[in-house]
Write a protein that holds these residues in place. Structure first.
Motif, PDB file in Angstrom:
ATOM      1  N   UNK A  33       0.957  -1.041   0.008  1.00 51.84           N
ATOM      2  CA  UNK A  33      -0.018   0.081   0.117  1.00 51.84           C
ATOM      3  C   UNK A  33       0.821   1.242   0.040  1.00 51.84           C
ATOM      4  N   UNK A  34       0.342   2.401  -0.418  1.00 52.71           N
ATOM      5  CA  UNK A  34       1.270   3.545  -0.459  1.00 52.71           C
ATOM      6  C   UNK A  34       1.279   4.362   0.844  1.00 52.71           C
ATOM      7  N   UNK A  67       3.824  -2.066   3.986  1.00 52.67           N
ATOM      8  CA  UNK A  67       3.672  -0.666   3.752  1.00 52.67           C
ATOM      9  C   UNK A  67       4.644   0.076   3.245  1.00 52.67           C
ATOM     10  N   UNK A  68       4.417   1.293   2.426  1.00 51.02           N
ATOM     11  CA  UNK A  68       5.134   2.061   1.817  1.00 51.02           C
ATOM     12  C   UNK A  68       6.661   2.075   2.575  1.00 51.02           C
ATOM     13  N   UNK A  69       7.612   2.105   2.120  1.00 48.83           N
ATOM     14  CA  UNK A  69       8.991   2.014   2.650  1.00 48.83           C
ATOM     15  C   UNK A  69       9.454   0.911   3.306  1.00 48.83           C
ATOM     16  N   UNK A  70       8.536  -0.269   3.378  1.00 49.49           N
ATOM     17  CA  UNK A  70       9.087  -1.384   3.927  1.00 49.49           C
ATOM     18  C   UNK A  70       9.813  -2.229   3.075  1.00 49.49           C
ATOM     19  N   UNK A  71       9.802  -2.025   1.598  1.00 46.11           N
ATOM     20  CA  UNK A  71      10.760  -2.879   0.726  1.00 46.11           C
ATOM     21  C   UNK A  71      11.347  -2.005   0.043  1.00 46.11           C
ATOM     22  N   UNK A  72      12.701  -2.410  -0.543  1.00 48.62           N
ATOM     23  CA  UNK A  72      13.725  -1.417  -1.474  1.00 48.62           C
ATOM     24  C   UNK A  72      12.918  -1.295  -2.693  1.00 48.62           C
ATOM     25  N   UNK A  73      11.659  -1.130  -2.951  1.00 43.35           N
ATOM     26  CA  UNK A  73      11.208  -0.638  -4.362  1.00 43.35           C
ATOM     27  C   UNK A  73      10.499   0.382  -4.282  1.00 43.35           C
TER      28      UNK A  73
END
Length: 338
Positions: A33-34, A67-73
């Motif tokens: 999610x964003x 959540x946004x920022x959880x993954x390096x994408x």
């Protein structure tokens, strides 16, 4: 069943009809999610829909919200990541992904639609085209996600917000700057952290933002006149990797789509409630006036100055598929948007 309900449910039924049968394997997926948490009502409803789908499939279909920022994408890369399988599922949003999926930019044309119901009807009419083009990117769209409106608050009781010649107004994006310019105002870049003091000191006399954000920052203390704009142009969908979707048995697909349809209806019904609830809170905290009908001049100006030129530019980017989408929209809502 009313028109809004049909508009929200039909794309999901249509998507289910195109689901391909597959082996009855279990699926343990993640959904990006964003936002950086699960506090927003819309995110909560979608997460709850996935939980219900898990229960109804006896745990064979499970989704974990990330959540946004959880993954390096990066957010702008989510559409490509879903297509390649680096992400199972993600929110596909025009703000981030129109570069890879131009039809999202077209659908997100500001003031293309006059209200949320018209937007739902139009999205339903264009859904099969959107789905076809998303499939070319190896993405399956599961449901459109309704978003709330942008509000407008001023430090003075302006009766006609379509004509604010020379008035300095906060504008932190091209869209907001274009809106301010269209009404004759002077766009001024002000950081969110400085919004309160800028309004308080008269450096700017108005601000466009979300209803809950405005209340949370207590800006009604210094900008006590609220105006509804009817700007609800965000185009957002739940998207899943098409190969993964095709591996899910048709019966489970139907369950997932049904639960997401219920979530979309809950989110949609909450949109006007958000506004009324926030107005009540702001009134209790010092809001002096609320205009929920900006008038015909406002809509005519926004259509002429923003919608038509933006749509023309988006049609150039989206090609023949964009023309198909606009044709479908115009047929569905019964008026020309070009």
């Amino acid at each position: 069943m009313n028109k809004m309900t049909i508009a929200l449910l039909f794309p999901l039924v249509l998507a289910a009809a195109h689901g391909a049968p597959a082996l009855a394997q279990e699926h343990d997926l993640s959904f990006q999610i964003v936002r950086s948490n699960l506090n927003a009502f819309d995110d909560q409803q979608i997460a709850a829909a996935f939980d219900r789908a898990t229960e109804r499939t006896d745990g064979a279909f499970k989704v974990t919200t990330i959540f946004a920022g959880t993954l390096p994408i990066q957010s702008a890369d989510w559409l490509r990541a879903v297509g390649s399988g680096d992400l199972d599922m993600a929110m596909i949003v025009g703000d981030y992904h129109a570069g890879d999926f131009p039809l999202l930019g077209l659908l997100q044309t500001p003031f293309l639609f006059r209200d949320q119901v018209e937007k739902n009807v139009a999205t339903t009419a264009a859904f099969s085209i959107l789905q076809r083009e998303a499939n070319k990117l190896n993405v399956q769209l599961l449901t459109p996600v309704p978003f709330g409106e942008l509000g407008f608050w001023t430090t003075e009781p302006f009766e006609d917000i379509s004509s604010l010649t020379g008035v300095k107004l906060r504008a932190q994006s091209k869209l907001l700057s274009d809106m301010v310019t269209a009404i004759g105002g002077e766009p001024v870049p002000v950081e969110w952290a400085e919004a309160y003091t800028s309004l308080q000191r008269g450096l700017v006399k108005g601000i466009f933002t979300g209803w809950e954000s405005f209340t949370g920052a207590k800006l009604h203390e210094v900008a006590p006149y609220a105006h509804r704009t009817y700007l609800n142009n965000t185009a957002a969908f739940v998207g899943i990797n098409k190969d993964i979707w095709n591996s899910i048995p048709a019966g489970r697909q139907a369950i997932v789509l049904e639960e997401l349809a219920h979530a979309a209806l809950s989110i949609q019904s909450n949109v006007p409630k958000i506004i009324s609830d926030q107005v009540a809170i702001q009134m209790a905290g010092g809001l002096k006036g609320y205009n929920d009908a900006p008038g015909d001049a406002w809509f005519a100006l926004m259509e002429e100055k923003l919608a038509k030129p933006t749509l023309a530019a988006e049609l150039e980017k989206s090609g023949d598929a964009g023309v198909e989408v606009v044709d479908a929209i115009e047929a569905a809502i019964g008026r020309s948007v070009r």
